[in-house]
Structure formats: structure tokens, C-alpha cells
Design a protein around this motif. Structure first.
Motif, mmCIF file in Angstrom:
data_model
loop_
_atom_site.group_PDB
_atom_site.id
_atom_site.type_symbol
_atom_site.label_atom_id
_atom_site.label_comp_id
_atom_site.label_asym_id
_atom_site.label_seq_id
_atom_site.Cartn_x
_atom_site.Cartn_y
_atom_site.Cartn_z
ATOM 1 N N ASN A 1 4.158 6.972 -2.525
ATOM 2 C CA ASN A 1 3.865 5.646 -1.970
ATOM 3 C C ASN A 1 2.501 5.146 -2.466
ATOM 4 O O ASN A 1 2.321 3.956 -2.704
ATOM 5 N N LYS B 1 2.958 3.802 -5.944
ATOM 6 C CA LYS B 1 3.589 2.476 -5.914
ATOM 7 C C LYS B 1 2.540 1.403 -5.593
ATOM 8 O O LYS B 1 2.489 0.350 -6.221
ATOM 9 N N PHE C 1 7.181 -5.333 -3.465
ATOM 10 C CA PHE C 1 6.324 -4.409 -2.720
ATOM 11 C C PHE C 1 6.199 -4.887 -1.288
ATOM 12 O O PHE C 1 5.877 -6.047 -1.022
ATOM 13 N N ASN D 1 5.653 0.580 2.874
ATOM 14 C CA ASN D 1 4.949 1.635 2.125
ATOM 15 C C ASN D 1 4.079 2.495 3.055
ATOM 16 O O ASN D 1 3.952 3.701 2.872
#
Ligand code: PTJ
Length: 248
Positions: free
Chosen positions: A52, A55, A224, A229
Motif C-alpha cells: 500500500n 501504491k 487511488f 489504502n
């Protein structure tokens, strides 16, 4: 002296760097406590960059590269842990660097600016009060920002930030990217992009990705969801806790 084969050697070296920063007058006393809290979360996260965090780093890199006037906000902890990396990142993404402290102290500001300059920064904002402006509706010393820096930025990297200012910066129309090892903190929950990783580790990755993206001229943003996240970060902590409990 930390033995090289110590299982937590890297984290202990980071801790020593912060203590050295405190002794040089860069870090506030409270910065030592903040670091301890960060260390505890890092331990629970397995002391590595999770999927995460990767990302979030990629999304942050895309935003920073395509920003019109990006700014990196630097406090005592950030300056003592990754002064060199801040300059590297600023050069790649063409960002301004601004010293902005929670526990305001003109002497400490000057020392931080000096360290940044020793590490290669040509200009450091946030020290000269003539170009200062206030972020409306914010009480902490962090409301004082530079007119040509944070005040007029579109994207701001504000690592190890406090929740109030994150909220106000967002209300003020800024895109906020942060590093925060605590996925439950107000900053983590309020920022547009939260990188749940240790700043020393995550900054190096952010630089690598920005460098790569700049060469490839990628502009397209990936999808996103910061909240989702952060849930992944909490799951990572839970997974690590269970793993440790089994091996205990
Ligand atoms: O230098 P100043 O005066 O601006 O003060 C800086 C500190 C960090 C003392 C000030 O901003 C502060 O009190 O921050 P907080 O509210 O304690 O929040 C710091 C957040 O950063 C916490 O959620 C910590 O878990 C997190 N954190 C601490 N160390 C790290 C970290 N996140 C990433 N990497 C770290 N090394």
C-alpha cells in the motif's frame, strides 16, 4: 555502537541520526517523542515498505511531477533524517523547499535552512519573515508560510505533519501528500495521499520513482483511494501482529 548483524540495525541507525539532529539543535524535544511513536508503528508494519505504501508513493510521484508549483515542507525531524534526499527530490520535481515548524523557533529554523544549504539547496523559504503570510483559521505556528512557497503552491509534500494544518491546507485548496507511519492519525486520514512508511526508507523510493517517471514522461494518473489504502495499512498491521503472536 550498533552491531552490524543486529536484526533492527537499520531502524536503530535512523534513531541515532535523529538523536544527532537533536544534539545539533535541529530537532525539537517533542520530535524525539514523535519519532518513538513512528518507530512503534514501523515495528508493527514489519519495518519494510508495504504494497500500500508503494501504491501511495507511485501516486504521489505522479502528482508531484505534474504539479505546477510543488513545495516540500521541512520540519526538524525531516531535516535531520533526510536533508540530502529532500534536495534530490526538489531538483527532480522542480520544487521549492520551505522550512515550516510546529514548535516555532527562529534559531532552529535558521539551523535547518543551513543544513539544507550544506546539502545543496540553493534557496530555502520560510526563514525570512518579510515574505510571510498566514494560512487562515489556523492557530499553530505552522500558519506562517512563505508567499511564494506554501501559500501559492498547488501540491505540497508535508511529511510528519499535524492534523490541523493538513485540514486547513486542504480547505485552502492545496493537494496534500504526507509520510505518516500512523495510518490512524488525523493527518493520515485527511491528506490526499498518505504514504504509510518510514520517511528515511520511503523518500528514497519516492526519488527513484520520480526519476523514472520523469524520464518516461508519464503523466497519466492511476486510480487511488487514500481511505481504502489506509485500510490496507491497518490490515498489514493486523497481519503482522497475528504472525508475531503465532511465533511468540
Ligand atoms: O520540528 P517541528 O517543530 O515542526 O516538530 C515536528 C514534530 C514531528 C515534533 C511535530 O510535527 C509533531 O508533534 O508531530 P506529531 O503530531 O507527533 O505527528 C508526527 C507523526 O509522524 C506521527 O503520526 C508519527 O507516527 C509519524 N512519524 C514519526 N516518525 C516518522 C513518522 N512517519 C514517518 N516516518 C518517520 N520517521
Amino acid at each position: 555502537m550498533i552491531p552490524k548483524n543486529h536484526p533492527r540495525a537499520k531502524s536503530l541507525l535512523v534513531r541515532e541520526k535523529l538523536v544527532a539532529g537533536y544534539e545539533k539543535g535541529l530537532v525539537a524535544k517533542e520530535g524525539l517523542i514523535a519519532h518513538g511513536r513512528g518507530e512503534a508503528f514501523d515495528y508493527l508494519l514489519g519495518e519494510k515498505t508495504s504494497k500500500n505504501a508503494e501504491k501511495a508513493i507511485k501516486t504521489a510521484a505522479l502528482s508531484l511531477i505534474s504539479a505546477k508549483s510543488p513545495v516540500i515542507s521541512v520540519n526538524g525531524n525531516v531535516a535531520s533524517l533526510c536533508a540530502k534526499e529532500i534536495i534530490q527530490l526538489a531538483k527532480i520535481i522542480n520544487a521549492k523547499i520551505e522550512v515550516n515548524l510546529f514548535y516555532a523557533n527562529q534559531k532552529r529554523k535558521k539551523r535547518i535552512a543551513r543544513i539544507l544549504k550544506i546539502n545543496g539547496a540553493k534557496k530555502v523559504l520560510g526563514v525570512d519573515s518579510k515574505s510571510a503570510k498566514k494560512i487562515p483559521k489556523l492557530d499553530s505556528a505552522r500558519r506562517i508560510v512563505d508567499t511564494s512557497g506554501i501559500y501559492s503552491a498547488d501540491v505540497i509534500l508535508v511529511p510528519l505533519e499535524d492534523g490541523d494544518r493538513t485540514l486547513m491546507l486542504k480547505k485552502f485548496g492545496k493537494k496534500v501528500i504526507t509520510f505518516d507511519l500512523n495510518p490512524l492519525s488525523r493527518t493520515a486520514q485527511t491528506a490526499d495521499i498518505t504514504i504509510v512508511d518510514d520517511i528515511s526508507r520511503g523518500m528514497r523510493k519516492l526519488i527513484q520513482i520520480c526519476r523514472k517517471l520523469k524520464k518516461s514522461k508519464v503523466k497519466q494518473h492511476n486510480s487511488f483511494d487514500n481511505k481504502r489504502n489506509l485500510v490496507e495499512a491497518v490490515k498489514e498491521i493486523k497481519k503482522n501482529l497475528e504472525k508475531r503472536a503465532i511465533h511468540a
